[in-house]
Motif scaffolding. Structure first.
Motif, mmCIF file in Angstrom:
data_model
loop_
_atom_site.group_PDB
_atom_site.id
_atom_site.type_symbol
_atom_site.label_atom_id
_atom_site.label_comp_id
_atom_site.label_asym_id
_atom_site.label_seq_id
_atom_site.Cartn_x
_atom_site.Cartn_y
_atom_site.Cartn_z
ATOM 1 N N UNK A 76 0.823 -1.209 0.000
ATOM 2 C CA UNK A 76 0.000 0.000 0.000
ATOM 3 C C UNK A 76 0.858 1.259 0.000
ATOM 4 N N UNK A 77 2.118 1.163 0.441
ATOM 5 C CA UNK A 77 3.020 2.323 0.482
ATOM 6 C C UNK A 77 3.978 2.359 -0.707
ATOM 7 N N UNK A 78 3.996 1.286 -1.506
ATOM 8 C CA UNK A 78 4.975 1.195 -2.593
ATOM 9 C C UNK A 78 4.582 2.110 -3.750
ATOM 10 N N UNK A 79 5.546 2.801 -4.322
ATOM 11 C CA UNK A 79 5.267 3.740 -5.416
ATOM 12 C C UNK A 79 5.969 3.354 -6.717
ATOM 13 N N UNK A 80 6.643 2.211 -6.747
ATOM 14 C CA UNK A 80 7.336 1.786 -7.956
ATOM 15 C C UNK A 80 6.468 0.915 -8.838
ATOM 16 N N UNK A 81 7.118 0.095 -9.669
ATOM 17 C CA UNK A 81 6.402 -0.774 -10.599
ATOM 18 C C UNK A 81 6.098 -2.122 -9.961
ATOM 19 N N UNK A 82 5.271 -2.876 -10.646
ATOM 20 C CA UNK A 82 4.936 -4.217 -10.183
ATOM 21 C C UNK A 82 6.195 -5.088 -10.114
ATOM 22 N N UNK A 83 7.031 -5.015 -11.141
ATOM 23 C CA UNK A 83 8.255 -5.826 -11.162
ATOM 24 C C UNK A 83 9.161 -5.471 -9.990
ATOM 25 N N UNK A 84 9.257 -4.197 -9.665
ATOM 26 C CA UNK A 84 10.082 -3.790 -8.518
ATOM 27 C C UNK A 84 9.480 -4.282 -7.202
ATOM 28 N N UNK A 85 8.163 -4.313 -7.114
ATOM 29 C CA UNK A 85 7.506 -4.726 -5.877
ATOM 30 C C UNK A 85 7.697 -6.215 -5.594
ATOM 31 N N UNK A 86 7.614 -7.053 -6.634
ATOM 32 C CA UNK A 86 7.610 -8.501 -6.413
ATOM 33 C C UNK A 86 8.908 -9.184 -6.832
#
Length: 429
Positions: A288-298
């Motif tokens: 919920x706090x992440x502001x990057x891309x999906x690839x960066x998140x996972x």
């Protein structure tokens, strides 16, 4: 511990240690409980205990949607939002009514050796577990991670202590079933002892009661599909697998094969899924706090889980059959089967991560669709007229793989490529 000491955006080192201990302790304790039950109970009793274990954790899995939604909803509370206690109480009451009304249909079929105590325990859990997961979810939403970790750790400790006591007293199958549920039953008393737990239950969601119940209902509908594939899979196999999948074996040999497959699924899932389940609340909060891309998140969790799954599968082929026979000599399965189950747990873990990302970005329909697709494919594979080892391998591999594909395709579309952590909520029907 004061709120100021616990309530912050990050997870303190002490909280991280507690969460790690809870996740590792949960996995190890489940191994231990299943080992003790296999040694104390005979083959048929142990097979039924494995079905009860799967029913119990399947119920937990269904209602864990309430925990995930409570974490999301209480992260940014509204003065007019529903209180967590109200939502949990309503859902617990409805769950009790549904389980009690249908017990005559499922208890004699799935728990024939202990229908009354087994069904009564499941019904009681259905009422109390929503209160527990609402409290844990609200602790995550309010960033009280130390209390969150301590609560999970305490539940593990109480369950293990009760099961060991029942084994020592020789109280049999019904005793094992009641003791396995004891950790949750004991922790219902936690709000009376912990101010942080009381504050969590009093915390407000981001929407009023009606909308909160609808969101929780959608989340639990989605986690119903999750539970079918993860915690409730063994019960699903017992319910839908055709008799032809067991071959021409007699009753004792068929029970041994079914019990061995159920145990193998539990043992190969626990090393990845137990820790991951404990950290889902943390993942949702972080997403919920992440502001990057999906690839960066996972990307990092995907690589880590993939590496662990590969190492585990390589180890399971030579070691797995020997380890399984330690539980009971009758449990004899080939190495390739245990390796394939271990490898498929990576797909399940990836599916869980992507589902948490969908939920964190308020995409309830996508969350539901991904898990429903995976579950439908898994069930379709189970009913094929093929040997049980083949159908379960296909079920646990193909279903999660297609679910991951749907999640990834939807989450990485151009308009969703950059994570929007405060999207306009979907209008749910």
């Amino acid at each position: 511990m004061t709120d100021s000491a616990e309530q912050h955006d990050g997870v303190s080192r002490r909280a991280q240690i507690m969460l790690l201990l809870a996740s590792v302790g949960g996995a190890v304790s489940n191994f231990g409980i299943l080992f003790v039950s296999a040694k104390v109970l005979d083959v048929q009793e142990n097979t039924e205990f494995l079905v009860f274990w799967s029913l119990m954790f399947g119920l937990f899995g269904v209602q864990s949607g309430l925990q995930n939604e409570a974490t999301r909803a209480t992260t940014n509370p509204s003065p007019r939002g529903a209180r967590a206690l109200v939502t949990g109480t309503i859902i617990g009451t409805v769950s009790l009514a549904v389980l009690a009304a249908t017990a005559v249909l499922w208890a004699p079929r799935m728990l024939p050796l202990s229908p009354l105590p087994g069904a009564a325990t499941v019904c009681l859990l259905g009422m109390l577990y929503p209160l527990y997961v609402t409290m844990v979810g609200a602790l995550g939403g309010s960033r009280r991670w130390e209390t969150y970790g301590l609560t999970l750790l305490t539940e593990v400790g109480v369950r293990v202590a009760l099961v060991l006591a029942i084994a020592a007293l020789g109280l049999g199958l019904a005793g094992f079933e009641i003791a396995s549920a004891g950790g949750i039953l004991a922790l219902v008393l936690l709000p009376a002892l912990s101010p942080a737990a009381r504050r969590a239950l009093a915390r407000r969601a981001d929407v009023p009661v009606g909308r909160a119940l609808r969101n929780a209902g959608w989340a639990m509908t989605s986690t119903t599909c999750t539970a079918l594939l993860v915690t409730g899979y063994s019960a699903l196999v017992a319910a839908v697998a055709p008799n032809a999948s067991l071959g021409d074996r007699g009753p004792a040999a068929a029970a041994a094969l079914m019990g061995a497959c159920m145990l193998a699924v539990s043992l190969t899932r626990a090393p990845l899924m137990m820790p991951l389940t404990a950290f889902v609340g943390v993942a949702i909060s972080a997403f919920t706090k992440h502001t990057g891309t999906v690839r960066e998140a996972v990307g990092r969790p995907f690589l880590m889980l993939g590496a662990l799954g590969l190492v585990g599968a390589c180890a399971a082929w030579p070691i797995g059959p020997w380890a399984l026979r330690l539980f009971k000599p009758e449990y004899d399965l080939p190495g390739w089967y245990l390796a394939s189950l271990t490898a498929s747990s990576t797909l399940m873990a990836w599916l869980t991560i992507l589902g948490a990302l969908a939920l964190a970005t308020n995409r309830h329909r996508l969350y539901l669709g991904g898990w429903c697709l995976a579950s439908a494919v898994a069930i379709g594979c189970l009913v094929l007229p093929l040997p049980l080892l083949v159908t379960t391998t296909l079920s646990l591999s193909l279903g999660p793989a297609l679910g991951c594909l749907l999640f990834w395709t939807a989450l990485t579309r151009p308009r969703a490529h950059a994570l929007d952590t405060d999207p306009a909520p979907e209008v749910l029907p």
